[in-house]
Enzyme design. Structure first.
Site, mmCIF file in Angstrom:
data_model
loop_
_atom_site.group_PDB
_atom_site.id
_atom_site.type_symbol
_atom_site.label_atom_id
_atom_site.label_comp_id
_atom_site.label_asym_id
_atom_site.label_seq_id
_atom_site.Cartn_x
_atom_site.Cartn_y
_atom_site.Cartn_z
ATOM 1 N NE ARG A 1 9.605 55.969 42.487
ATOM 2 C CZ ARG A 1 10.988 56.322 42.785
ATOM 3 N NH1 ARG A 1 12.043 55.894 41.848
ATOM 4 N NH2 ARG A 1 11.490 56.684 43.960
ATOM 5 C CD GLU B 1 17.314 70.170 47.164
ATOM 6 O OE1 GLU B 1 16.937 68.958 46.880
ATOM 7 O OE2 GLU B 1 17.063 70.312 48.491
ATOM 8 C CD1 TRP C 1 18.549 67.812 43.561
ATOM 9 C CD2 TRP C 1 17.068 66.517 42.354
ATOM 10 N NE1 TRP C 1 17.363 68.188 44.050
ATOM 11 C CE2 TRP C 1 16.465 67.414 43.163
ATOM 12 C CE3 TRP C 1 16.410 65.798 41.387
ATOM 13 C CZ2 TRP C 1 14.940 67.362 43.447
ATOM 14 C CZ3 TRP C 1 15.034 65.854 41.702
ATOM 15 C CH2 TRP C 1 14.316 66.647 42.382
ATOM 16 C CE1 TYR D 1 9.578 69.458 44.777
ATOM 17 C CE2 TYR D 1 11.418 68.654 43.937
ATOM 18 C CZ TYR D 1 10.222 68.477 44.832
ATOM 19 O OH TYR D 1 9.856 67.174 45.473
ATOM 20 N NE ARG E 1 -8.571 83.213 46.720
ATOM 21 C CZ ARG E 1 -9.320 84.091 45.719
ATOM 22 N NH1 ARG E 1 -8.981 84.826 44.661
ATOM 23 N NH2 ARG E 1 -10.798 83.826 46.031
ATOM 24 C CB CYS F 1 8.784 64.090 47.516
ATOM 25 S SG CYS F 1 9.492 62.630 46.758
ATOM 26 N NE ARG G 1 4.792 62.747 44.961
ATOM 27 C CZ ARG G 1 5.533 61.592 44.735
ATOM 28 N NH1 ARG G 1 5.073 60.543 45.392
ATOM 29 N NH2 ARG G 1 6.738 61.587 44.251
ATOM 30 C CB ALA H 1 7.842 62.119 54.059
ATOM 31 C CG ASP H 2 14.025 58.538 51.992
ATOM 32 O OD1 ASP H 2 14.249 58.124 53.344
ATOM 33 O OD2 ASP H 2 15.047 58.382 51.179
ATOM 34 C CG ASN I 1 12.142 67.075 52.598
ATOM 35 O OD1 ASN I 1 11.918 65.666 52.607
ATOM 36 N ND2 ASN I 1 12.463 67.425 51.419
ATOM 37 C CG HIS J 1 8.275 55.987 52.881
ATOM 38 N ND1 HIS J 1 7.663 56.857 52.058
ATOM 39 C CD2 HIS J 1 9.638 56.096 52.128
ATOM 40 C CE1 HIS J 1 8.302 57.385 51.086
ATOM 41 N NE2 HIS J 1 9.614 57.057 51.055
ATOM 42 C CB ILE J 2 11.759 54.172 57.793
ATOM 43 C CG1 ILE J 2 11.629 55.353 58.614
ATOM 44 C CG2 ILE J 2 13.250 53.476 57.901
ATOM 45 C CD1 ILE J 2 11.540 55.113 60.064
#
Length: 314
Positions: free
Chosen positions: A21, A58, A80, A144, A177, A196, A216, A218-219, A227, A257-258
């Protein structure tokens, strides 16, 4: 943190080069899991210095249901800022220098970075001093904190997922649950950045609390170390709140991903030897999870390698 380093190696050696993106380009794999026994120490990255105070502020911002960067700016937390600033520079109210693709441009052009830093400082100052401006450009939409604490129930009310999951852990620990979701399809388009880390679930066994996160996107170089520490901290806080001992943090990644402009930094990190993990200390007797402040939480015995800078992809 050898599990994290092995993830980096796997992506660099076996990943697929893909577009994304942001237009930066990534190398990625799909579907990966890491497990951290929280009794072995607090999983804060030691192969590069990671700003624990930013992770704490955060997470507490999420926990309090906040969605405006003003709170984070007051805490000197810039995590952010880029997304709020992007919203402003794309508005009709912005009249400064061209800020198109500012993240990547600043990484390549020191002169432009000086201009960006100046504009960003002005932006932060106005967020702090101007209530109207902060409401218009500081709010990131239903990110979030909104989903964790005020999920719209479709009937004019809201659902406090985090409070509910704490109560369910206390009253029905064997339930399957104990889930909090940040992925709300009805509101994704209104968020500055779709979540993410989309869903997490708690599990109680033998008096120990474990947490699994599904992420979903992950940098891996910039985001994943934060994270890991953030959800490990959340597990500590929920265990404290519910009177349970610590279990595992299980981190399940979708697209791991990197970014292509992080390859050199990843290789530098892979050349370093991991050090002993620190421990977590919480000095907040009598405070609930919803009352905690950044100053109540710290790590002890943290001795990392120096930080490694890299541009964020916006």
């Amino acid at each position: 943190m050898e599990q994290y380093l092995q993830l980096c190696r796997t992506i660099m050696e076996n990943g697929t080069d893909k577009g994304d993106r942001t237009g930066t380009g990534t190398r990625s794999i799909f579907g990966h899991q890491m497990r951290f026994d929280l009794s072995d120490g607090f999983p804060l990255m030691t192969t590069k210095k990671t700003a624990f105070r930013l992770i704490v502020s955060e997470l507490l911002w999420f926990i309090k249901g906040d969605t405006n960067v003003r709170t984070l700016i007051e805490e000197k937390n810039p995590i952010w800022d880029d997304w709020a600033f992007e919203k402003f520079v794309k508005s009709g109210e912005y009249s400064g220098p061209d800020m198109a693709d500012f993240g990547r441009r600043a990484a390549k052009d020191p002169a432009f970075k000086e201009v960006l830093d100046h504009e960003m400082d002005k932006f932060r100052g106005k967020i702090l001093s101007d209530d109207r401006f902060a409401e218009a450009y500081g709010d990131l939409g239903p990110v979030y904190g909104r989903q964790w604490r005020s999920w719209p129930d479709g009937r004019g009310g809201t659902i406090d997922q985090l409070k509910n999951v704490i109560e369910s852990i206390q009253t029905t620990p064997d339930s399957r649950r104990h889930i909090v979701s940040a992925w709300n399809p009805a509101e994704v388009e209104d968020m500055a950045l779709p979540p993410c880390h989309t869903l997490f679930q708690f599990y109680v066994a033998d008096g120990r609390l474990s947490c699994q996160l599904y992420q979903r996107s992950a940098d891996v170089f910039l985001g994943v170390p934060f994270n890991i520490a953030s959800y490990a901290l959340l597990t500590h806080l929920i265990a404290r709140e519910t009177g349970l001992q610590l279990g595992e943090f299980v981190h399940t990644l979708g697209d791991a991903h990197i970014y292509s402009n992080h390859f050199d930094q990843v290789n530098e990190q892979l050349s370093r030897e991991p050090r002993q993990l620190p421990s977590l200390a919480i000095d907040a007797d009598g405070k609930s999870i919803f009352e905690l402040e950044t100053s109540d939480i710290r790590v002890e015995g943290y001795d990392p390698h120096p930080k490694i800078k890299a541009p964020i992809a916006v």
